[in-house]
Each structure stands twice: as C-alpha cells, then as structure tokens.
Write a protein that holds these residues in place. Sequence first.
Motif, PDB file in Angstrom:
ATOM      1  N   GLY A  24      -0.208  65.203 122.008  1.00 41.90           N
ATOM      2  CA  GLY A  24      -1.281  64.203 122.029  1.00 41.90           C
ATOM      3  C   GLY A  24      -1.452  63.538 120.674  1.00 41.90           C
ATOM      4  O   GLY A  24      -1.640  62.323 120.582  1.00 41.90           O
ATOM      5  N   ALA A  25      -1.373  64.329 119.616  1.00 42.39           N
ATOM      6  CA  ALA A  25      -1.472  63.796 118.261  1.00 42.39           C
ATOM      7  C   ALA A  25      -0.295  62.872 117.959  1.00 42.39           C
ATOM      8  O   ALA A  25      -0.467  61.795 117.371  1.00 42.39           O
ATOM      9  N   GLN A  26       0.898  63.277 118.376  1.00 40.50           N
ATOM     10  CA  GLN A  26       2.094  62.452 118.193  1.00 40.50           C
ATOM     11  C   GLN A  26       1.922  61.114 118.912  1.00 40.50           C
ATOM     12  O   GLN A  26       2.265  60.062 118.379  1.00 40.50           O
ATOM     13  N   GLU A  27       1.374  61.159 120.113  1.00 39.43           N
ATOM     14  CA  GLU A  27       1.155  59.934 120.887  1.00 39.43           C
ATOM     15  C   GLU A  27       0.175  58.995 120.170  1.00 39.43           C
ATOM     16  O   GLU A  27       0.373  57.783 120.148  1.00 39.43           O
ATOM     17  N   LEU A  28      -0.865  59.553 119.565  1.00 39.81           N
ATOM     18  CA  LEU A  28      -1.824  58.721 118.824  1.00 39.81           C
ATOM     19  C   LEU A  28      -1.152  58.033 117.636  1.00 39.81           C
ATOM     20  O   LEU A  28      -1.414  56.862 117.355  1.00 39.81           O
ATOM     21  N   VAL A  29      -0.287  58.760 116.946  1.00 44.51           N
ATOM     22  CA  VAL A  29       0.441  58.193 115.810  1.00 44.51           C
ATOM     23  C   VAL A  29       1.372  57.076 116.282  1.00 44.51           C
ATOM     24  O   VAL A  29       1.475  56.021 115.633  1.00 44.51           O
ATOM     25  N   GLU A  30       2.014  57.283 117.412  1.00 41.78           N
ATOM     26  CA  GLU A  30       2.883  56.238 117.979  1.00 41.78           C
ATOM     27  C   GLU A  30       2.066  55.021 118.414  1.00 41.78           C
ATOM     28  O   GLU A  30       2.479  53.872 118.193  1.00 41.78           O
ATOM     29  N   THR A  31       0.903  55.260 118.999  1.00 43.40           N
ATOM     30  CA  THR A  31       0.025  54.155 119.407  1.00 43.40           C
ATOM     31  C   THR A  31      -0.398  53.353 118.187  1.00 43.40           C
ATOM     32  O   THR A  31      -0.422  52.121 118.220  1.00 43.40           O
ATOM     33  N   ARG A  32      -0.737  54.061 117.094  1.00 41.77           N
ATOM     34  CA  ARG A  32      -1.123  53.365 115.867  1.00 41.77           C
ATOM     35  C   ARG A  32       0.014  52.482 115.372  1.00 41.77           C
ATOM     36  O   ARG A  32      -0.203  51.315 115.014  1.00 41.77           O
ATOM     37  N   ALA A  33       1.228  53.014 115.352  1.00 42.21           N
ATOM     38  CA  ALA A  33       2.384  52.243 114.880  1.00 42.21           C
ATOM     39  C   ALA A  33       2.593  50.994 115.738  1.00 42.21           C
ATOM     40  O   ALA A  33       2.834  49.903 115.216  1.00 42.21           O
ATOM     41  N   GLU A  34       2.492  51.164 117.051  1.00 41.47           N
ATOM     42  CA  GLU A  34       2.650  50.016 117.961  1.00 41.47           C
ATOM     43  C   GLU A  34       1.529  49.000 117.773  1.00 41.47           C
ATOM     44  O   GLU A  34       1.769  47.789 117.786  1.00 41.47           O
ATOM     45  N   ALA A  35       0.298  49.481 117.615  1.00 41.81           N
ATOM     46  CA  ALA A  35      -0.850  48.581 117.438  1.00 41.81           C
ATOM     47  C   ALA A  35      -0.739  47.820 116.119  1.00 41.81           C
ATOM     48  O   ALA A  35      -1.030  46.615 116.066  1.00 41.81           O
ATOM     49  N   LEU A  36      -0.320  48.500 115.072  1.00 39.89           N
ATOM     50  CA  LEU A  36      -0.128  47.822 113.789  1.00 39.89           C
ATOM     51  C   LEU A  36       0.933  46.736 113.919  1.00 39.89           C
ATOM     52  O   LEU A  36       0.741  45.601 113.482  1.00 39.89           O
ATOM     53  N   SER A  37       2.035  47.070 114.551  1.00 34.11           N
ATOM     54  CA  SER A  37       3.135  46.129 114.717  1.00 34.11           C
ATOM     55  C   SER A  37       2.728  44.934 115.583  1.00 34.11           C
ATOM     56  O   SER A  37       2.950  43.778 115.210  1.00 34.11           O
TER      57      SER A  37
END
Length: 165
Positions: free
Chosen positions: A39-52
């Motif tokens: 779940g934490a990994q998914e949040l980090v991936e979501t952040r990266a996608e949202a930033l991009s």
Amino acid sequence: MDHNFMLLPTVMMNKLAIKEIINCNEVTSRYGLILSQAGAQELVETRAEALSSNGRIEFSGGIIKKLIIKFCDSPFLSQFNYATTLNDLIETFYYFKNETLDEISDDELISLMKKYFDQNCQGSIELLQNRELETLARSIRYGISDYADLCEDTDTSFDEEIYDE
C-alpha cells in the motif's frame, strides 16, 4: 551509464518515502488504519504519476505523510477505503496545487481539503474535487483573498437565501 546514476537517488528517495509512510502506522493504528508495504509502495507510485501528469517536481517529499496524518482521524475513513482514498487525495492535492496557482501553502491546502472532506463533502472525494476545491481554485484565480470561507454555505440553497431576507 548516466541513466542508472540518475535512478539511484530516485530509488533511495522512494525507499525513504515508503519507510516514512509505514512509520505513520504508529499514529494511524489508533484509528484502525494500517498501510501495508504494498500500500505504501502504491502511494509512492501515485505521487510520482501525479507529479508527472501535473508537470510538477518535488524536492522534499513529505506530502504523503502530511495527508496521512491530517486525514487519519476522519470519520469517513475505514481500513476498507483507506488506501484508495489516500491515492485519490494525493492526486487531488497535486492537481489543485496547480489549479490554485501555488498561491496557498501545502499545509493550508491540506487543511482546507480535510475541512471540506469531513464537513461539506461528508467523505466524498468527488464533491471535494468538483465542488469545494474547484470553488477554491476559481476564487484564488479571480483574486478573492478570503477564499477559505467561500465553501462554508454550500448546503444553503438559492431558495433559502431568498426566504432569509
């Protein structure tokens, strides 16, 4: 070779972010909310996608932790919707940082998101995004300085305003 050198700081930052998110479980477990490693990994991936997708870069991070800590006591979060809601809140945060022209601080935006989510929106991400934060962003773009209280009376209908006069 250069490309791998650039990935190293990103990998290290992501590992630190995941650890920071997992450490939030110490606080959120009081509210019955726990994030797994995945779940934490998914949040980090979501952040990266949202930033991009919003054309943003972030030097310090910490937004995920701020959102977790701010929202963990919401009466509208349960273990069932916790990770999904956090992913939505991360995307919402970065989108509205752009929409508010970076005129308000990260902490102020997060506080307003929490206030609207719990009060006006009764836990609805859709209302938060499409009504409250759109109103906030529009007000900021039009130069209204007292934007924080604009969404206070969203339950009042036009008819009620007429009869109050």
